[in-house]
Write a protein that holds these residues in place. Structure first.
Motif, PDB file in Angstrom:
ATOM      1  N   LYS A  99       0.820  -1.207   0.000  1.00 38.67           N
ATOM      2  CA  LYS A  99       0.000   0.000   0.000  1.00 38.67           C
ATOM      3  C   LYS A  99       0.855   1.259   0.000  1.00 38.67           C
ATOM      4  CE  LYS A  99      -3.262  -2.903   0.056  1.00 38.67           C
ATOM      5  NZ  LYS A  99      -3.745  -3.333  -1.276  1.00 38.67           N
ATOM      6  N   ILE A 100       2.094   1.159   0.438  1.00 39.70           N
ATOM      7  CA  ILE A 100       3.034   2.275   0.415  1.00 39.70           C
ATOM      8  C   ILE A 100       4.367   1.755  -0.089  1.00 39.70           C
ATOM      9  CG2 ILE A 100       4.270   3.996   1.796  1.00 39.70           C
ATOM     10  CD1 ILE A 100       1.986   3.970   3.768  1.00 39.70           C
ATOM     11  N   SER A 101       4.937   2.448  -1.053  1.00 36.70           N
ATOM     12  CA  SER A 101       6.213   1.991  -1.600  1.00 36.70           C
ATOM     13  C   SER A 101       7.022   3.168  -2.112  1.00 36.70           C
ATOM     14  CB  SER A 101       5.993   0.975  -2.730  1.00 36.70           C
ATOM     15  OG  SER A 101       5.303   1.585  -3.813  1.00 36.70           O
ATOM     16  N   CYS A 102       8.302   2.896  -2.340  1.00 39.52           N
ATOM     17  CA  CYS A 102       9.226   3.931  -2.768  1.00 39.52           C
ATOM     18  C   CYS A 102      10.376   3.266  -3.526  1.00 39.52           C
ATOM     19  CB  CYS A 102       9.733   4.679  -1.536  1.00 39.52           C
ATOM     20  SG  CYS A 102      11.141   5.727  -1.811  1.00 39.52           S
ATOM     21  N   VAL A 103      10.541   3.607  -4.795  1.00 45.71           N
ATOM     22  CA  VAL A 103      11.640   3.067  -5.604  1.00 45.71           C
ATOM     23  C   VAL A 103      12.247   4.207  -6.417  1.00 45.71           C
ATOM     24  CG1 VAL A 103      10.595   0.771  -5.767  1.00 45.71           C
ATOM     25  CG2 VAL A 103      10.132   2.471  -7.551  1.00 45.71           C
ATOM     26  N   ARG A 104      13.391   3.936  -7.041  1.00 48.68           N
ATOM     27  CA  ARG A 104      14.028   4.930  -7.895  1.00 48.68           C
ATOM     28  C   ARG A 104      14.132   4.384  -9.319  1.00 48.68           C
ATOM     29  NH1 ARG A 104      15.693   9.101  -4.969  1.00 48.68           N
ATOM     30  NH2 ARG A 104      16.677  10.022  -6.813  1.00 48.68           N
ATOM     31  N   ARG A 105      13.777   5.234 -10.297  1.00 47.21           N
ATOM     32  CA  ARG A 105      13.833   4.856 -11.708  1.00 47.21           C
ATOM     33  C   ARG A 105      14.396   6.006 -12.528  1.00 47.21           C
ATOM     34  NH1 ARG A 105      13.511  -0.561 -11.975  1.00 47.21           N
ATOM     35  NH2 ARG A 105      11.776  -1.351 -10.728  1.00 47.21           N
ATOM     36  N   ARG A 106      15.022   5.657 -13.655  1.00 50.03           N
ATOM     37  CA  ARG A 106      15.558   6.657 -14.571  1.00 50.03           C
ATOM     38  C   ARG A 106      14.664   6.780 -15.797  1.00 50.03           C
ATOM     39  NH1 ARG A 106      21.125   4.082 -16.835  1.00 50.03           N
ATOM     40  NH2 ARG A 106      21.019   5.952 -18.132  1.00 50.03           N
ATOM     41  N   TYR A 107      14.910   7.812 -16.579  1.00 46.43           N
ATOM     42  CA  TYR A 107      14.041   8.110 -17.721  1.00 46.43           C
ATOM     43  C   TYR A 107      13.953   6.949 -18.703  1.00 46.43           C
ATOM     44  CZ  TYR A 107      12.381  10.378 -22.005  1.00 46.43           C
ATOM     45  OH  TYR A 107      11.683  10.685 -23.148  1.00 46.43           O
ATOM     46  N   SER A 108      15.080   6.337 -19.019  1.00 47.39           N
ATOM     47  CA  SER A 108      15.074   5.246 -19.991  1.00 47.39           C
ATOM     48  C   SER A 108      14.217   4.076 -19.521  1.00 47.39           C
ATOM     49  CB  SER A 108      16.503   4.768 -20.278  1.00 47.39           C
ATOM     50  OG  SER A 108      17.130   4.312 -19.092  1.00 47.39           O
ATOM     51  N   GLU A 109      14.084   3.896 -18.213  1.00 52.22           N
ATOM     52  CA  GLU A 109      13.226   2.830 -17.690  1.00 52.22           C
ATOM     53  C   GLU A 109      11.754   3.173 -17.884  1.00 52.22           C
ATOM     54  OE1 GLU A 109      15.665   0.704 -14.133  1.00 52.22           O
ATOM     55  OE2 GLU A 109      15.153   2.809 -13.770  1.00 52.22           O
ATOM     56  N   PHE A 110      11.408   4.452 -17.818  1.00 52.27           N
ATOM     57  CA  PHE A 110      10.040   4.873 -18.135  1.00 52.27           C
ATOM     58  C   PHE A 110       9.732   4.592 -19.603  1.00 52.27           C
ATOM     59  CE2 PHE A 110      10.390   7.210 -14.199  1.00 52.27           C
ATOM     60  CZ  PHE A 110       9.086   7.368 -13.746  1.00 52.27           C
ATOM     61  N   VAL A 111      10.712   4.850 -20.465  1.00 50.91           N
ATOM     62  CA  VAL A 111      10.534   4.561 -21.891  1.00 50.91           C
ATOM     63  C   VAL A 111      10.282   3.066 -22.095  1.00 50.91           C
ATOM     64  CG1 VAL A 111      11.650   4.585 -24.161  1.00 50.91           C
ATOM     65  CG2 VAL A 111      11.945   6.531 -22.601  1.00 50.91           C
ATOM     66  N   TRP A 112      11.061   2.240 -21.415  1.00 51.51           N
ATOM     67  CA  TRP A 112      10.865   0.782 -21.500  1.00 51.51           C
ATOM     68  C   TRP A 112       9.474   0.407 -21.009  1.00 51.51           C
ATOM     69  CZ3 TRP A 112       9.549  -2.353 -17.453  1.00 51.51           C
ATOM     70  CH2 TRP A 112       9.511  -3.734 -17.723  1.00 51.51           C
ATOM     71  N   LEU A 113       9.036   0.992 -19.879  1.00 49.52           N
ATOM     72  CA  LEU A 113       7.730   0.648 -19.323  1.00 49.52           C
ATOM     73  C   LEU A 113       6.615   0.964 -20.307  1.00 49.52           C
ATOM     74  CD1 LEU A 113       5.927  -0.198 -16.899  1.00 49.52           C
ATOM     75  CD2 LEU A 113       5.895   2.241 -16.253  1.00 49.52           C
ATOM     76  N   ARG A 114       6.669   2.121 -20.922  1.00 46.72           N
ATOM     77  CA  ARG A 114       5.607   2.492 -21.861  1.00 46.72           C
ATOM     78  C   ARG A 114       5.563   1.515 -23.042  1.00 46.72           C
ATOM     79  NH1 ARG A 114       4.146   5.129 -26.373  1.00 46.72           N
ATOM     80  NH2 ARG A 114       2.251   6.429 -26.221  1.00 46.72           N
ATOM     81  N   GLN A 115       6.720   1.153 -23.574  1.00 47.23           N
ATOM     82  CA  GLN A 115       6.766   0.210 -24.693  1.00 47.23           C
ATOM     83  C   GLN A 115       6.221  -1.153 -24.284  1.00 47.23           C
ATOM     84  OE1 GLN A 115      10.923   0.372 -25.698  1.00 47.23           O
ATOM     85  NE2 GLN A 115      10.691   2.147 -27.053  1.00 47.23           N
TER      86      GLN A 115
END
Length: 211
Positions: free
Chosen positions: A40-56
């Motif tokens: 229910k509560i979380s916290c992680v770190r991601r970079r821009y290229s990982e967002f690009v991967w997620l969308r694809q």
């Protein structure tokens, strides 16, 4: 009881790959009472290229049944010393997550949950989602090592994101009050302060930006 999913993207930091290469990652904080989420509560770190991967990946897995929102565009002139560029990208990443997390179809994709609530790399997320790991997606989420207590209000988080830049801070902006008590990630040896003042010290002019 009304269900909610609150997500914030904040606290950009430089991560040094080596002396000449660096990238910026962002903290993703999530607070929800939705049964779709293991935590229910979380916290992680991601970079821009990982967002690009997620969308694809989400687009592929949804079989084009959902029109995904756009990410902030890739900028070949993006600079880790430009606070405005970083703030605009961070806002765009948050808008992207806010638009996708309410979708029941996308919430059925384990890649989204592993991206938001685990420390796995994208390659390991793909392997876990495909069942090629000895642990399940739920187990990977539960193993996420952040010590999470509670969020402050969304209003306070938004104030944090609007804080002015501070070159003596270890993030792009002046150190805000943490959105989760005791949840701030430890700074590893290869994490460097972001210095966006006109005088640049400690960051070679020839350093290349890796997204």
């Amino acid at each position: 009881m009304q269900h909610f999913i609150n997500v914030w993207v904040r606290d950009p930091r430089i991560q040094k790959s080596d002396f000449w290469h660096a990238h910026i990652d962002y903290e993703i904080c999530l607070h929800t009472n939705s049964l779709a989420f293991t935590k229910k509560i979380s916290c992680v770190r991601r970079r821009y290229s990982e967002f690009v991967w997620l969308r694809q990946k989400l687009q592929e897995n949804s079989l084009l049944m959902v029109e995904l929102p756009e990410l902030p565009p890739k900028n070949p002139f993006f600079s880790l010393n430009n606070a405005q560029q970083i703030a605009e990208r961070m806002k765009g990443l948050q808008n992207f997550l806010e638009l996708i997390v309410p979708s029941p179809l996308l919430l059925s994709d384990s890649c989204l949950h592993l991206f938001l609530q685990s420390q796995l790399s994208v390659s390991k997320i793909e392997a876990c989602a495909a069942g090629r790991t000895h642990y399940t997606a739920a187990q990977a989420v539960q193993r996420c090592g952040c010590a999470l207590r509670r969020f402050h209000s969304e209003e306070n988080l938004q104030k944090d994101l609007n804080t002015s830049c501070d070159s003596d801070s270890d993030s792009v902006f002046a150190e805000p009050e943490p959105c989760i008590e005791d949840a701030r990630p430890s700074i590893s040896d290869n994490t460097a302060p972001l210095d966006i003042a006109p005088k640049q010290e400690g960051i070679p002019k020839a350093m290349s930006m890796s997204l």
